[in-house]
Every structure is written in C-alpha cells, then in structure tokens.
Design an enzyme around this catalytic site. Structure first.
Site, mmCIF file in Angstrom:
data_model
loop_
_atom_site.group_PDB
_atom_site.id
_atom_site.type_symbol
_atom_site.label_atom_id
_atom_site.label_comp_id
_atom_site.label_asym_id
_atom_site.label_seq_id
_atom_site.Cartn_x
_atom_site.Cartn_y
_atom_site.Cartn_z
ATOM 1 N N GLU A 130 61.490 63.450 52.194
ATOM 2 C CA GLU A 130 60.990 61.950 52.477
ATOM 3 C C GLU A 130 59.235 61.503 52.359
ATOM 4 O O GLU A 130 59.198 60.799 51.853
ATOM 5 C CB GLU A 130 60.907 61.890 54.001
ATOM 6 C CG GLU A 130 62.615 60.948 54.942
ATOM 7 C CD GLU A 130 62.980 61.691 55.869
ATOM 8 O OE1 GLU A 130 61.902 62.658 57.238
ATOM 9 O OE2 GLU A 130 63.138 61.371 56.955
ATOM 10 N N GLY A 178 61.885 65.442 56.039
ATOM 11 C CA GLY A 178 60.162 64.768 55.450
ATOM 12 C C GLY A 178 59.971 65.726 54.280
ATOM 13 O O GLY A 178 58.957 64.923 54.505
ATOM 14 N N GLU A 226 69.571 66.158 58.234
ATOM 15 C CA GLU A 226 68.958 66.469 60.095
ATOM 16 C C GLU A 226 70.593 66.398 60.629
ATOM 17 O O GLU A 226 70.088 66.186 61.523
ATOM 18 C CB GLU A 226 68.210 64.663 59.741
ATOM 19 C CG GLU A 226 66.678 64.869 59.741
ATOM 20 C CD GLU A 226 66.511 64.600 58.124
ATOM 21 O OE1 GLU A 226 67.291 64.801 57.469
ATOM 22 O OE2 GLU A 226 65.177 64.182 57.317
ATOM 23 N N ALA A 247 60.430 67.961 58.953
ATOM 24 C CA ALA A 247 58.970 67.642 60.546
ATOM 25 C C ALA A 247 59.808 68.916 60.779
ATOM 26 O O ALA A 247 60.878 70.150 61.130
ATOM 27 C CB ALA A 247 60.341 66.626 61.471
HETATM 28 N N1 CAA Z 1 61.031 73.315 60.937
HETATM 29 C C1 CAA Z 1 59.823 74.531 61.996
HETATM 30 N N2 CAA Z 1 59.548 75.827 61.441
HETATM 31 C C2 CAA Z 1 60.324 75.878 59.499
HETATM 32 C C3 CAA Z 1 60.766 74.948 59.505
HETATM 33 C C4 CAA Z 1 61.182 73.829 59.612
HETATM 34 N N3 CAA Z 1 61.253 72.516 59.763
HETATM 35 N N4 CAA Z 1 61.485 74.977 58.587
HETATM 36 C C5 CAA Z 1 60.987 76.458 58.067
HETATM 37 N N5 CAA Z 1 60.325 76.839 59.682
HETATM 38 C C6 CAA Z 1 59.634 78.252 60.034
HETATM 39 C C7 CAA Z 1 61.347 78.933 60.047
HETATM 40 O O1 CAA Z 1 61.454 78.856 61.268
HETATM 41 C C8 CAA Z 1 60.136 80.770 59.570
HETATM 42 O O2 CAA Z 1 60.026 80.513 60.803
HETATM 43 P P1 CAA Z 1 59.572 82.339 61.534
HETATM 44 O O3 CAA Z 1 58.650 83.066 59.912
HETATM 45 O O4 CAA Z 1 58.071 82.639 62.442
HETATM 46 O O5 CAA Z 1 61.132 82.775 61.903
HETATM 47 C C9 CAA Z 1 59.699 80.418 58.567
HETATM 48 O O6 CAA Z 1 59.223 78.853 57.897
HETATM 49 C C10 CAA Z 1 60.462 80.237 57.208
HETATM 50 O O7 CAA Z 1 61.626 80.191 57.218
HETATM 51 P P2 CAA Z 1 62.227 81.054 56.937
HETATM 52 O O8 CAA Z 1 62.456 82.196 57.373
HETATM 53 O O9 CAA Z 1 64.208 80.042 57.539
HETATM 54 O O10 CAA Z 1 62.381 80.803 55.489
HETATM 55 P P3 CAA Z 1 64.389 80.885 54.202
HETATM 56 O O11 CAA Z 1 63.808 81.088 53.043
HETATM 57 O O12 CAA Z 1 64.611 81.502 54.791
HETATM 58 O O13 CAA Z 1 64.868 79.435 54.086
HETATM 59 C C11 CAA Z 1 65.121 77.123 54.728
HETATM 60 C C12 CAA Z 1 64.638 78.250 53.985
HETATM 61 C C13 CAA Z 1 66.449 77.369 54.114
HETATM 62 C C14 CAA Z 1 63.920 75.970 54.083
HETATM 63 C C15 CAA Z 1 65.246 76.760 56.244
HETATM 64 O O14 CAA Z 1 63.358 77.140 56.301
HETATM 65 C C16 CAA Z 1 65.828 75.869 56.631
HETATM 66 O O15 CAA Z 1 66.560 75.615 56.609
HETATM 67 N N6 CAA Z 1 64.667 74.909 57.357
HETATM 68 C C17 CAA Z 1 64.706 73.968 57.484
HETATM 69 C C18 CAA Z 1 64.957 73.066 56.368
HETATM 70 C C19 CAA Z 1 65.497 71.412 57.645
HETATM 71 O O16 CAA Z 1 66.497 71.283 58.656
HETATM 72 N N7 CAA Z 1 65.042 70.288 57.378
HETATM 73 C C20 CAA Z 1 64.846 68.886 58.205
HETATM 74 C C21 CAA Z 1 63.750 69.131 59.410
HETATM 75 S S1 CAA Z 1 64.215 67.723 60.809
HETATM 76 C C22 CAA Z 1 63.641 66.577 59.617
HETATM 77 O O17 CAA Z 1 62.782 66.599 59.104
HETATM 78 C C23 CAA Z 1 63.480 65.318 60.692
HETATM 79 C C24 CAA Z 1 62.464 63.923 59.828
HETATM 80 O O18 CAA Z 1 63.491 63.778 59.456
HETATM 81 C C25 CAA Z 1 61.634 63.466 60.294
#
Ligand code: CAA
Length: 259
Positions: A113, A110, A133, A65
């Site tokens: 999920e 998400g 999360e 998400a």
């Molecule tokens: N939400 C918003 N933006 C996201 C995102 C997310 N879940 N995941 C990645 N992005 C964005 C980053 O902020 C980045 O944006 P910018 O270029 O503007 O800075 C872009 O996507 C590329 O991401 P990274 O530079 O971080 O890429 P990476 O290859 O270095 O890392 C990754 C990849 C390990 C997936 C890392 O992006 C990450 O940890 N993302 C978050 C993963 C996460 O925690 N997901 C769970 C979200 S909570 C949820 O989903 C709740 C639910 O159950 C409903």
C-alpha cells in the site's frame, strides 16, 4: 527531528527515506507511521529537496502494518489505526515532489500500500508483493482496496486481495504494478539516478505534472483537461519556463532555479 524507525538522508537535491525496523521486517506500527508523517512534512518544507526515494532496511521493504500492535485492537482503535495510515500515505501521495519506491524485498499489506502511494515503483528481483490481509481476518486498511484497482485494474486487484496471493517482481511488472525490475545490488543506485534525473528538470513543472496526473486519475477527462490547461498556463508565469525555452533557443545548458 528525533527519529527511531525512519532514516532521512539528503544527497544534493534528493532525499532517501529508509524505513528502519529490520527486526520486524519494517512493519508499520503507529510510532513508525507518526515518524513518516513528520518526515513527509519535513520534505514538503525543504526547498532543497526535489525528489525522494523510499526504501526499507534489510531484507524487506515493508512487511505490512504491525500485526503485533493490531492483534488486540477494538473497532474504534482499528478504525483509528487505518485512519492514521491512510492520512500518512495520502500525504506522501500528494507531496509536491515525486517519490520513487525502491522496493527491495517484501511489500505486503501496508508495504504494498505505501509503495502504491508513491509515484514510481522500482522493484528488486527479490521483491514480493501482495495484500494478504484476508488471511488475517481483515481488509487492507491503508488504501489497498482503493489504490490497487487503480494501478492494476479491478479484476486483478480483486484476485490479489481475495486470494491474498503473494506475487514476485516479474509478475508485478507484468500486471503493471511496478515500472521496472532491477538486480538487488543496483536497485538503490538506479532509484537515486532516476530521482536525480527528475530533479534536474524544472521543479515547478514536475510538481504540476504530478498534481495534474493525480487529479486526472480521479475525475472525468474534461475536468482533467481543463486542469491541465490551468497548470500549463501557470508554467508561463515561472522563471524556469523562460530559462528552459531561452536555453533551448540559445543552444546552451539550462539552469533551473525552482522559481
Ligand atoms: N507485523 C509485525 N511483525 C512482523 C510483520 C508484521 N506485518 N511481518 C514480519 N514481522 C516480524 C516477525 O514476527 C518476525 O519477528 P520475530 O523475529 O520477533 O519472530 C520478524 O518480523 C521476521 O519475520 P519472519 O520470521 O516471519 O520472516 P520470514 O522471512 O520467515 O517471513 C514474511 C517473511 C513472509 C514476510 C512473514 O514475516 C509474514 O508473513 N509477515 C506478515 C505479512 C503480512 O501478513 N502483512 C500484512 C499485514 S496486515 C496489513 O498490512 C493491514 C493493512 O493493510 C493496514
């Protein structure tokens, strides 16, 4: 249908849905969830489409998400965001056509999920799964606390959700989260091939199999078996049952009409 973050393509009897926010690793914001909702409605109504492939654009499947959108939500807004995601994923899960997730990269939060709301998960060697999360101070919110245990058992689900560990495709295969691990360049073709194979079978029978399996996973065996008897019986009212069995007896190719 105006779509910004989701691409819907049709290829004969199959549809390919691509979540398309590659700059945000296809993170699901409300706008994307609402588009997915429209797309699932469209697919439900489209009699030409008999099976669906869901994938992500670029290097991610769905990285979760949208954290940027969630960051400043209050309790009510957070709850509503969870309700929106759950509504769309449940609609996908109960779509009367099989959905194959072609998991091409990150399937986190998400993303994991939504893949679990699909019927079948094919994973690229590069795919990564996890429910990170708790590291963000939240619980999984789009069905993770409910579907992960149903897929991999309670102990493994609790381990993954409490630790937030990210696992690779081979580990996801080992624990039964995915059906198969495939070389990245072959993933989409293999998913489409499977969707085409499914779409060549009797569509009403496939639809009823999905309903019976889904129902059976939520109820006791006697209720499930009696539901199976109902759907089995219902097949005998279809033209496709007559066609399938007549073609077998006459040793000829069958031609299903979805009737
Ligand atoms: N939400 C918003 N933006 C996201 C995102 C997310 N879940 N995941 C990645 N992005 C964005 C980053 O902020 C980045 O944006 P910018 O270029 O503007 O800075 C872009 O996507 C590329 O991401 P990274 O530079 O971080 O890429 P990476 O290859 O270095 O890392 C990754 C990849 C390990 C997936 C890392 O992006 C990450 O940890 N993302 C978050 C993963 C996460 O925690 N997901 C769970 C979200 S909570 C949820 O989903 C709740 C639910 O159950 C409903």
């Amino acid at each position: 249908m105006e779509l910004k973050n989701v691409i819907l393509e049709k290829d004969g009897k199959i549809a390919i849905v691509t979540i398309n926010r590659p700059n945000a690793l296809n993170a699901l914001n409300s706008e994307t969830l609402k588009e997915l909702d429209l797309v699932v409605d469209n697919l439900e109504k489209d009699d030409e489409v008999l099976a669906v492939v869901l994938t992500g654009a670029g290097k991610a499947f769905v990285a979760g998400a949208d954290i940027t959108e969630m960051k400043d939500l209050n309790t009510i807004e957070g709850r509503n965001f969870g309700i929106l995601g759950n509504k769309v994923f449940r609609k996908l899960e109960t779509l009367e056509k099989p959905v194959i997730a072609a998991v091409n990269g990150f399937a986190l939060g998400g993303g994991c999920e939504i893949s679990m709301a699909c019927d079948i998960r094919l994973a690229s060697v590069k795919a990564k799964f996890g429910q990170p999360e708790v590291g963000l101070g939240i619980t999984p919110g789009f069905g993770g606390t409910q579907r992960l245990a149903r897929h991999v058992g309670m102990g493994m689900a609790k381990q993954l959700i409490y630790t937030g560990d990210i696992i690779n495709a081979e580990e996801a295969l080992r624990i039964g989260l995915v059906n198969k691990v495939i070389e990245p360049e072959k993933l989409l073709d293999e998913a489409k091939e499977m969707a085409k194979k499914i779409s060549a079978n009797a569509p009403i029978a496939v639809k009823l199999c999905k309903a019976a399996i889904n129902k059976g996973m939520q109820c006791d065996i006697d209720t499930g078996i009696s539901y199976e008897a109902e759907v089995f019986g219902a097949c005998f009212a279809t033209e496709d049952q007559k066609e399938g069995m007549t073609a077998f007896v006459e040793k000829r190719d069958k031609c299903f009409k979805n009737r």
